[in-house]
Design an enzyme around this catalytic site. Structure first.
Site, short mmCIF file in Angstrom:
data_model
loop_
_atom_site.label_atom_id
_atom_site.label_comp_id
_atom_site.label_asym_id
_atom_site.label_seq_id
_atom_site.Cartn_x
_atom_site.Cartn_y
_atom_site.Cartn_z
N CYS A 59 0.84 -1.21 0.00
CA CYS A 59 0.00 0.00 0.00
C CYS A 59 0.88 1.26 0.00
O CYS A 59 1.84 1.37 0.77
CB CYS A 59 -0.90 -0.01 1.24
SG CYS A 59 -2.02 1.39 1.28
N CYS A 63 0.44 4.50 6.96
CA CYS A 63 -0.15 4.38 8.30
C CYS A 63 0.85 3.68 9.23
O CYS A 63 1.31 2.56 8.92
CB CYS A 63 -1.45 3.60 8.24
SG CYS A 63 -2.57 4.25 6.97
N CYS A 66 0.45 -0.09 10.35
CA CYS A 66 -0.01 -1.10 9.38
C CYS A 66 1.12 -1.95 8.79
O CYS A 66 2.16 -1.43 8.35
CB CYS A 66 -0.76 -0.40 8.25
SG CYS A 66 -1.45 -1.59 7.08
N CYS A 103 -17.04 -8.57 4.76
CA CYS A 103 -16.33 -7.30 4.57
C CYS A 103 -15.13 -7.53 3.66
O CYS A 103 -14.34 -8.46 3.88
CB CYS A 103 -15.85 -6.75 5.90
SG CYS A 103 -17.17 -6.64 7.12
N CYS A 134 -19.84 -5.26 3.07
CA CYS A 134 -19.16 -4.04 3.53
C CYS A 134 -17.86 -3.93 2.74
O CYS A 134 -17.19 -4.94 2.51
CB CYS A 134 -18.86 -4.12 5.03
SG CYS A 134 -17.99 -2.66 5.65
N CYS A 194 -19.52 2.44 8.34
CA CYS A 194 -18.77 1.72 9.37
C CYS A 194 -17.54 2.57 9.63
O CYS A 194 -16.71 2.75 8.73
CB CYS A 194 -18.39 0.33 8.84
SG CYS A 194 -17.26 -0.57 9.91
N ARG A 266 -17.95 -2.61 17.43
CA ARG A 266 -17.26 -3.86 17.07
C ARG A 266 -15.88 -3.97 17.74
O ARG A 266 -15.05 -3.07 17.63
CB ARG A 266 -17.09 -3.97 15.56
CG ARG A 266 -16.38 -5.28 15.18
CD ARG A 266 -16.23 -5.48 13.69
NE ARG A 266 -17.52 -5.39 13.06
CZ ARG A 266 -17.74 -4.75 11.92
NH1 ARG A 266 -16.77 -4.17 11.29
NH2 ARG A 266 -18.95 -4.73 11.40
S1 SF4 Z 1 -4.18 0.94 6.97
FE1 SF4 Z 1 -2.59 -0.12 5.73
S2 SF4 Z 1 -3.70 -0.84 3.93
FE2 SF4 Z 1 -4.98 0.73 4.87
S3 SF4 Z 1 -4.42 2.65 3.89
FE3 SF4 Z 1 -3.12 2.48 5.71
S4 SF4 Z 1 -1.23 1.49 4.98
FE4 SF4 Z 1 -2.81 1.15 3.42
#
Ligand code: SF4
Length: 325
Positions: A59, A63, A66, A103, A134, A194, A266
């Site tokens: 990705c 984040c 993550c 989901c 979802c 959600c 949740r």
């Molecule tokens: S949580 Fe992970 S998968 Fe989702 S946008 Fe952020 S880096 Fe990408």
């Protein structure tokens, strides 16, 4: 100060008001949350969802929590979109194990216009199996939410993640306004929202209260509110985050229940770090939705046998599919 929004008769939740709740004596807080839960739901039922990553890893977002971000070397490989037949096989298995909602999640910033027809086809086919759907497909451009709604999508997951004040400390590749814009697209298209976030990311009590207040002040309030606890992943910026005490997790569930009385709250990522008793307390404090299945995207979840035993011990039964929210 708390004040009603006259037009919609919705209560406004200030940080102070939510923090006062958070700091109630633990027993008083749980009692209050459990009472509100009973007024709005059958406390012996929980909604069961199943989550599938249909596009994993690589990705471009960063984040800090993550494992799927290409910015962190976590060993998760970039995969392409999962073929439809594999998705449907997984959805069928989830349904046979009691899930009412399936989901679908993708690790990317958001879909490109050319991805929409594939995604809408997936939604139609999963709906045909008799499951609620979802989608967690990231940031949406104008018109995309309407296309997903037309395909039969029920819910769109888009978390506030954290507070606006903390946003840049956790994610630098997008901003809080980007999230709010997509939430507006979702709600304008008539999709159920959600929307939750993550705690245990070095936030303090003020941040936790503000995060819940911001969720509760969305109009309308989200139908589903996933509360995640950080699962520390090696080689991510939060691998050494401060420990979150289990009582702080339960308190957060309780203030979510009190401030969003009609939402499904949740227990999401990090549930497997709580023992049976703490999970039971979360249900008493108003949590009434779980992800079922031993994997959540890339992190571990409760084993299915653990969940079945826990539900039996607590006499919890799965909420019926399509239970009105
Ligand atoms: S949580 Fe992970 S998968 Fe989702 S946008 Fe952020 S880096 Fe990408």
């Amino acid at each position: 100060m708390e004040s009603p929004n006259k037009e919609n008769n919705i209560q406004y939740w200030s940080k102070c008001k939510v923090k006062d709740l958070y700091n109630l004596p633990f027993m008083d807080l749980i009692y209050k949350a459990a009472s509100i839960h009973r007024e709005n739901f059958n406390p012996n039922e929980i909604q069961v969802s199943s989550l599938l990553s249909i596009k994993t890893g690589g990705c471009p977002e960063n984040c800090a929590y993550c494992s799927q971000s290409a910015h962190h070397k976590t060993g998760i490989n970039k995969e392409s979109l999962m073929p439809l037949d594999e998705i449907l096989e997984r959805a069928q298995i989830a349904k046979s194990r009691g899930a009412s909602r399936f989901c679908l999640a993708t690790a990317w910033r958001g879909p490109r216009p050319r991805d929409i027809s594939y995604l809408t086809n997936i939604i139609q086919e999963v709906k045909n199996l008799g499951l609620d759907t979802c989608a967690s497909f990231g940031l949406l451009e104008e018109g995309m939410a309407e296309s997903l709604k037309d395909a039969g999508l029920d819910y769109y997951n888009h978390n506030l993640d954290t507070t606006p004040e903390n946003y840049q400390a956790i994610i630098q590749t997008r901003n809080y306004e980007d999230r709010i814009n997509t939430i507006q697209h979702i709600q304008h298209a008539g999709l159920k929202l959600c929307c939750g976030g993550i705690i245990g990311i070095n936030e303090n009590e003020d941040d936790r209260a503000m995060f819940i207040a911001n969720l509760a002040n969305l109009e309308p309030q989200p139908e589903s509110v996933p509360i995640n606890q950080l699962v520390k992943i090696q080689n991510t910026p939060l691998e050494n985050a401060k420990e979150l005490d289990w009582t702080d997790f339960v308190r957060t569930i309780a203030i979510a229940r009190i401030t969003m009385p009609k939402s499904h709250i949740r227990l999401s990522a990090g549930r497997n770090m709580l023992d049976e008793a703490a999970q039971g307390l979360c249900f008493l404090a108003g949590a009434n939705s779980i992800f079922f299945g031993d994997k959540l995207l890339t992190t571990e979840n409760n084993e299915e046998s653990f969940d079945l035993k826990l539900m039996q011990k607590l006499n919890l039964i799965p909420e019926k599919p399509n239970f009105p929210e």
